[in-house]
Design a protein around this motif. Sequence first.
Motif, short mmCIF file in Angstrom:
data_model
loop_
_atom_site.label_atom_id
_atom_site.label_comp_id
_atom_site.label_asym_id
_atom_site.label_seq_id
_atom_site.Cartn_x
_atom_site.Cartn_y
_atom_site.Cartn_z
N PRO B 69 0.81 -1.21 0.00
CA PRO B 69 0.00 0.00 0.00
C PRO B 69 0.85 1.27 0.00
CG PRO B 69 -0.09 -1.08 2.12
CD PRO B 69 0.62 -2.01 1.20
N SER B 70 0.24 2.35 -0.34
CA SER B 70 0.93 3.63 -0.43
C SER B 70 1.55 3.99 0.91
CB SER B 70 -0.07 4.70 -0.85
OG SER B 70 0.61 5.81 -1.32
N GLY B 71 2.77 4.48 0.88
CA GLY B 71 3.42 4.93 2.09
C GLY B 71 4.11 3.83 2.88
N LYS B 74 8.17 1.50 -0.20
CA LYS B 74 8.75 0.87 -1.40
C LYS B 74 9.76 1.80 -2.07
CE LYS B 74 4.68 0.70 -3.29
NZ LYS B 74 3.81 1.32 -2.29
N SER B 75 9.33 3.04 -2.29
CA SER B 75 10.24 3.99 -2.94
C SER B 75 11.46 4.23 -2.07
CB SER B 75 9.54 5.32 -3.18
OG SER B 75 8.40 5.13 -3.96
N THR B 76 11.22 4.32 -0.77
CA THR B 76 12.31 4.57 0.15
C THR B 76 13.36 3.47 0.03
OG1 THR B 76 10.75 5.62 1.63
CG2 THR B 76 12.87 4.98 2.56
N LEU B 77 12.93 2.24 0.03
CA LEU B 77 13.86 1.12 -0.08
C LEU B 77 14.60 1.18 -1.42
CD1 LEU B 77 15.05 -1.46 1.05
CD2 LEU B 77 13.14 -2.73 0.08
N1 LIG Z 1 11.65 12.92 1.74
C1 LIG Z 1 10.95 12.42 2.76
N2 LIG Z 1 11.08 12.97 3.99
C2 LIG Z 1 10.39 12.49 5.03
N3 LIG Z 1 9.54 11.46 4.96
C3 LIG Z 1 9.35 10.86 3.78
C4 LIG Z 1 10.06 11.31 2.61
N4 LIG Z 1 9.70 10.54 1.57
C5 LIG Z 1 8.81 9.66 2.06
N5 LIG Z 1 8.61 9.84 3.38
C6 LIG Z 1 7.73 9.05 4.25
O1 LIG Z 1 8.21 7.74 4.27
C7 LIG Z 1 7.15 6.82 4.17
C8 LIG Z 1 7.37 5.90 3.00
O2 LIG Z 1 7.33 6.64 1.80
P1 LIG Z 1 7.55 6.00 0.39
O3 LIG Z 1 7.58 7.09 -0.58
O4 LIG Z 1 8.75 5.13 0.45
O5 LIG Z 1 6.25 5.11 0.20
P2 LIG Z 1 5.81 4.29 -1.06
O6 LIG Z 1 5.63 2.92 -0.61
O7 LIG Z 1 6.73 4.52 -2.19
O8 LIG Z 1 4.41 4.93 -1.36
P3 LIG Z 1 3.73 5.18 -2.76
O9 LIG Z 1 3.22 3.87 -3.18
O10 LIG Z 1 2.64 6.13 -2.46
O11 LIG Z 1 4.76 5.74 -3.68
C9 LIG Z 1 5.88 7.63 4.03
O12 LIG Z 1 5.22 7.63 5.29
C10 LIG Z 1 6.34 8.99 3.68
O13 LIG Z 1 5.52 9.95 4.26
#
Ligand SMILES: Nc1ncnc2c1ncn2[C@@H]1O[C@H](COP(=O)(O)OP(=O)(O)OP(=O)(O)O)[C@@H](O)[C@H]1O
Lengths: 380, 283
Positions: B69-71, B74-77
């Motif tokens: 799910p969003s947040g 995934k992108s962070t990893l």
């Molecule tokens: N630059 C940032 N600074 C602080 N917190 C962040 C930053 N980028 C993402 N986050 C937080 O880290 C968490 C994970 O974000 P991430 O972007 O990795 O999610 P995601 O799985 O890629 O979501 P999506 O599917 O919506 O792209 C989220 O709670 C987000 O708010």
Amino acid sequence: MSQIFDKQSKGIDSEQLVTWLLRIATYLIILAFVLIIGRIIVRGAPVLAKEGISFITQSPDILYCFYDQDGKYHRLGSQEYRDFKTANPDGLKLYELSANYSGGGIFGPLMGTLILIGICIVFAMTIGIAASVFLSEYSKRGPLIRMIRLAIINLAGVPSVVFGLFGFAFFCYFIPVITKTTPVERSIFFTQLPDWMASLLGAEQLYLSCQGWGSSILAAGCTLACMVLPIIITACEESLRAVPQGFRDASLSLGATQWQTIGKSVLPYALPGMLTASVLGLLRVSGETAPIMYTGAFAQCQLPWEGLREENWFWRITEFFQRGCEALPYHIYSVSAKIPQTEIVRPMQDGSVLVFMLIMLALATTSVVLRIRIRKKLKW
Amino acid sequence: MSKQDKKSKEPKPKATERIDTSSDGARHLNEALLDVQKLSFSYDMGKTDTLKKISLEIPKQKVTAFIGPSGCGKSTLLRCFNRMNDTIPTARITHGNVKIMGADIYGPKVDPIRLRKQVGMVFQKSNPFPKSIYENVAFGLRIAGERKKSVLDEAVEKSLKGAALWDEVKDRLGESALGLSGGQQQRLCIARTIAVEPEVILMDEPCSALDPIATAVVEELITKLREDFTVVIVTHNMQQATRVSDHTAFFYLGELIEYDTTQQLFTNPSIKQTEDYISGRFG
Ligand SMILES: Nc1ncnc2c1ncn2[C@@H]1O[C@H](COP(=O)(O)OP(=O)(O)OP(=O)(O)O)[C@@H](O)[C@H]1O
Ligand SMILES: [Mg+2]
């Protein structure tokens, strides 16, 4: 439901009143515009029409106005006046009036202003772009950066006369300068020159002396630069922020260093915006009188590059930059406040103001048009 | 396979073995290219962990999909894999490490610039530079100092062919990349990434801004990229994950819930949360 159709028409209701008040406020802007610009044009245009191109190509001169014995009216510059006198040694001159800086044209002040703008651009743009790149691309958030930003905001609000006095104290009387003559007690460093340099510079020794640049175009240009710096930094940062983060990400992800990223993927796209926005700031300060009247502008008839005394090229350049010059805003101030006001000064006042306004208007329009064009071309 | 024994708690090793018998046997099968060990990551100097003790191995020349799910992070990893998070001042790896071919990418001797040449990235929103198509693809080589026209020409052609874009743009390489359609732009970004010949290509929702036809083209491209590259793709589209990936990892709230072959994970998930997510009951 029926209430909808119950609108009471009791003359002007409050809604209409508010609309009208707002409307009047808006129209007042047009009124101010017409009064200011219109007046300048109405009064200045005839002067330009009469003087023609010589108003721009000649330097200010003393103006002599009188009636001769035949009742003919003369408006003569200093040279023509001398010629007239030698031609009619004992000719009668009735109602003679003379005024400084009111004859000739505004070539000198115009050139002075352009030189000041040039110096200002060089200093303000290099420092401004460097600072904005650091602030927006490198700096991390922290108390120091917060303080810097606060300083920038506050600097933008400092009155121009304060800048003038600062420039006077700092640039004219304190900043270190290279000299060849034995300076006064402020010398902080001196070096004996090797022979080849001595012959090149025509001096045995060089001194570094904290005696300031004196009242000079360099000091005035730098004072103006200090004044636009906050505007330029803010404008440049905005342009940098307008460059999509995607460009930086893409560049970094392809293995670019941060400096390469800035140089190749950020600055080229921010530069047009930086330049046009900065030009507007530069225009504003180049119209200021207060900062330059303490630091380098003075009323004179000479051109900035006339009457240099140094022979050696190096010292000639330093002499040029360490001399004052006449600038348009100061010229306008001189002819409208410093010299005795008679009716023969009027044409010079009106003409100068109109030319000055036209130049500013033209530059501002160009920069705005340029920005719109570039925005269209660099759309992402 | 002692490394895998250590992590036998996780349901991954068996599956990897199973799938690889079907692919071509010439390459180093089962070799983990990226090895993530108990990775915790924080965006706020370690106050809260956005990623929590994530361990997984990404096999070479396979497509690995990240879903969740969003947040969930995934992108962070993904951005941990090429140290793009370095640009965020407060971001920290709080625990664990990421190894590429056995070397810790957060080690003191690692140059993130060179790492990023090895681990390329394609972003969610296609982000071509406002330059010509040619210059876009040549960008990576140019900043690496390549000047020879012949080398650049060759690399541009090869990359554009690799990104299945060559035929569409070969007559207008000098035109602005912004004149391309969304799908073409995204393929251009892929071409730009493969031009620097990375080992791994990270893709963060590369199709989310594309229409179904453009998506199909890019998906086909991804399956083809697997022959030369290791691909990690983040997607919200389960069908896409099943279509393009060999392995799928499911994340939830910063944790790795399940990691398995795509087929196994989607047809027979071993964890309830995964099942709920892929059947659309939450997320
Ligand atoms: N630059 C940032 N600074 C602080 N917190 C962040 C930053 N980028 C993402 N986050 C937080 O880290 C968490 C994970 O974000 P991430 O972007 O990795 O999610 P995601 O799985 O890629 O979501 P999506 O599917 O919506 O792209 C989220 O709670 C987000 O708010
Ligand atoms: Mg994401």
